[in-house]
Motif scaffolding. Structure first.
Motif, PDB file in Angstrom:
ATOM      1  N   UNK A  19       0.814  -1.213   0.000  1.00  0.00           N
ATOM      2  CA  UNK A  19       0.000   0.000   0.000  1.00  0.00           C
ATOM      3  C   UNK A  19       0.842   1.254   0.000  1.00  0.00           C
ATOM      4  N   UNK A  20       0.252   2.331   0.492  1.00  0.00           N
ATOM      5  CA  UNK A  20       0.954   3.610   0.511  1.00  0.00           C
ATOM      6  C   UNK A  20      -0.010   4.775   0.493  1.00  0.00           C
ATOM      7  N   UNK A  62      -1.546  -7.473  -1.970  1.00  0.00           N
ATOM      8  CA  UNK A  62      -2.300  -6.384  -2.596  1.00  0.00           C
ATOM      9  C   UNK A  62      -3.169  -5.776  -1.496  1.00  0.00           C
ATOM     10  N   UNK A  63      -2.579  -4.869  -0.729  1.00  0.00           N
ATOM     11  CA  UNK A  63      -3.257  -4.340   0.456  1.00  0.00           C
ATOM     12  C   UNK A  63      -3.372  -2.824   0.387  1.00  0.00           C
ATOM     13  N   UNK A  64      -4.392  -2.335   1.080  1.00  0.00           N
ATOM     14  CA  UNK A  64      -4.590  -0.902   1.270  1.00  0.00           C
ATOM     15  C   UNK A  64      -4.586  -0.160  -0.072  1.00  0.00           C
ATOM     16  N   UNK A  65      -3.642   0.785  -0.277  1.00  0.00           N
ATOM     17  CA  UNK A  65      -3.628   1.592  -1.505  1.00  0.00           C
ATOM     18  C   UNK A  65      -3.446   0.740  -2.753  1.00  0.00           C
ATOM     19  N   UNK A  66      -2.770  -0.402  -2.622  1.00  0.00           N
ATOM     20  CA  UNK A  66      -2.608  -1.297  -3.777  1.00  0.00           C
ATOM     21  C   UNK A  66      -3.950  -1.881  -4.188  1.00  0.00           C
ATOM     22  N   UNK A  67      -4.781  -2.219  -3.203  1.00  0.00           N
ATOM     23  CA  UNK A  67      -6.118  -2.733  -3.534  1.00  0.00           C
ATOM     24  C   UNK A  67      -6.999  -1.606  -4.095  1.00  0.00           C
TER      25      UNK A  67
END
Length: 318
Positions: free
Chosen positions: A114-115, A146-151
């Motif tokens: 993420x980010x 694939x978490x947070x901002x990546x999702x």
């Protein structure tokens, strides 16, 4: 008298030879300095020529668009401004992939914890714009994470493919920090922070946080969280099987993500290219920060630090 004359002549010869030696030594030293100066100048010219060559050779590949292929754009590492997974680099790669007539589909190859929600939002918007403009399918393929901002980015894809052990989700927002006010009191340290504006220093870890500031920060986080939720709902539609935990910030395995409607199928990049896109040839459009660019940036930072030392202190607007 003859001896005195001979001595004078000998002294004159010695002085002349000594002066000649000094002059020749000085000239030799000057020639040596000039040679070394020329050598180092040529070395610098060759060095910067090499950097320019590396920049064009590595940073701007020209994929062969003559045959049908699957276009890939990698989203790896932290999603942040200035990082390799920044909106500037990712969107530039996406535009190249979509505009290539040989690209049958675009695959987002994701491995990121993420980010920045801002960077993710810019990328999500650009994916949806390019899909509508070029009418090409977009698939997200998740590797490890694939978490947070990546999702946030992945939900712009038409379908999301995962490994059964991938980590998917973490639909939430956080703002972290530390508070040292109690420790400072025990140590007898006085914090002297001067601000213009009642709340200018409310994120300062050495100053106490008021209830008003806490409520303000929480309201801002809630608003960004709702934006995230709206993007997920818009991207996943009726495939999403919403539960009380869906938007709580929890994350799930790839297998669980499929059951919850956060992902669609199991599959790798090769599987998607071969079985879904029906084009096994894969071309990577990812823009990478190559060796030359990193050296240029470091050189620029060094120059900036040198210039900063010549400036006097001034208040910050951070």
């Amino acid at each position: 008298m003859k001896n005195d004359s001979k001595n004078d002549v000998a002294n004159d010869n010695w002085e002349r030879k000594t002066l000649e030696k000094l002059v020749f030594a000085t000239l030799g030293e000057q020639r040596s300095v000039r040679r070394w100066r020329t050598f180092f100048r040529l070395m610098w010219v060759a060095f910067f020529g090499f950097l320019v060559w590396m920049w064009f050779a590595q940073s701007h590949p020209t994929p062969d668009a003559s045959t049908p292929h699957t276009a890939v754009v990698e989203i790896k590492g932290e999603i942040a401004s200035g990082a390799e997974a920044s909106a500037d680099l990712i969107n530039a790669a996406l535009r190249s992939a979509f505009e290539d007539n040989g690209a049958q589909a675009v695959v987002l190859l994701i491995n990121s914890p993420g980010g920045s929600p801002v960077q993710a939002g810019i990328i999500n918007d650009e994916i949806r714009r390019l899909k509508a403009l070029h009418l090409k399918p977009v698939y997200a393929v998740v590797e490890e994470t694939c978490a947070s901002a990546a999702y946030y980015i992945a939900v712009a894809a038409d379908q999301i493919y995962v490994d059964k052990a991938s980590i998917v989700g973490s639909i939430g927002v956080l703002m972290d920090g530390f508070g040292f006010t109690g420790l400072m009191e025990k140590l007898g340290v006085e914090r002297r922070l001067m601000t213009a504006g009642e709340n200018k220093g409310f994120l300062d870890p050495f100053s106490p946080q008021t209830d008003k500031q806490r409520v303000f920060a929480q309201a801002m986080l809630n608003q960004i969280h709702q934006q995230f939720i709206d993007v997920v709902k818009a991207g996943r539609g009726n495939r999403l099987k919403e539960t009380p935990e869906t938007f709580s910030g929890l994350f799930w395995s790839g297998q669980q993500a499929i059951e919850l409607g956060l992902a669609d199928h199991l599959g790798s990049l090769d599987f998607v290219a071969r079985e879904v896109v029906k084009s096994e040839d894969i071309i990577d459009y990812t823009r990478r920060d190559n060796v030359a660019e990193r050296l240029f940036k470091r050189f620029g930072v060094a120059m900036g630090e040198g210039a900063a030392r010549t400036l006097s202190f001034h208040p910050s607007l951070r």
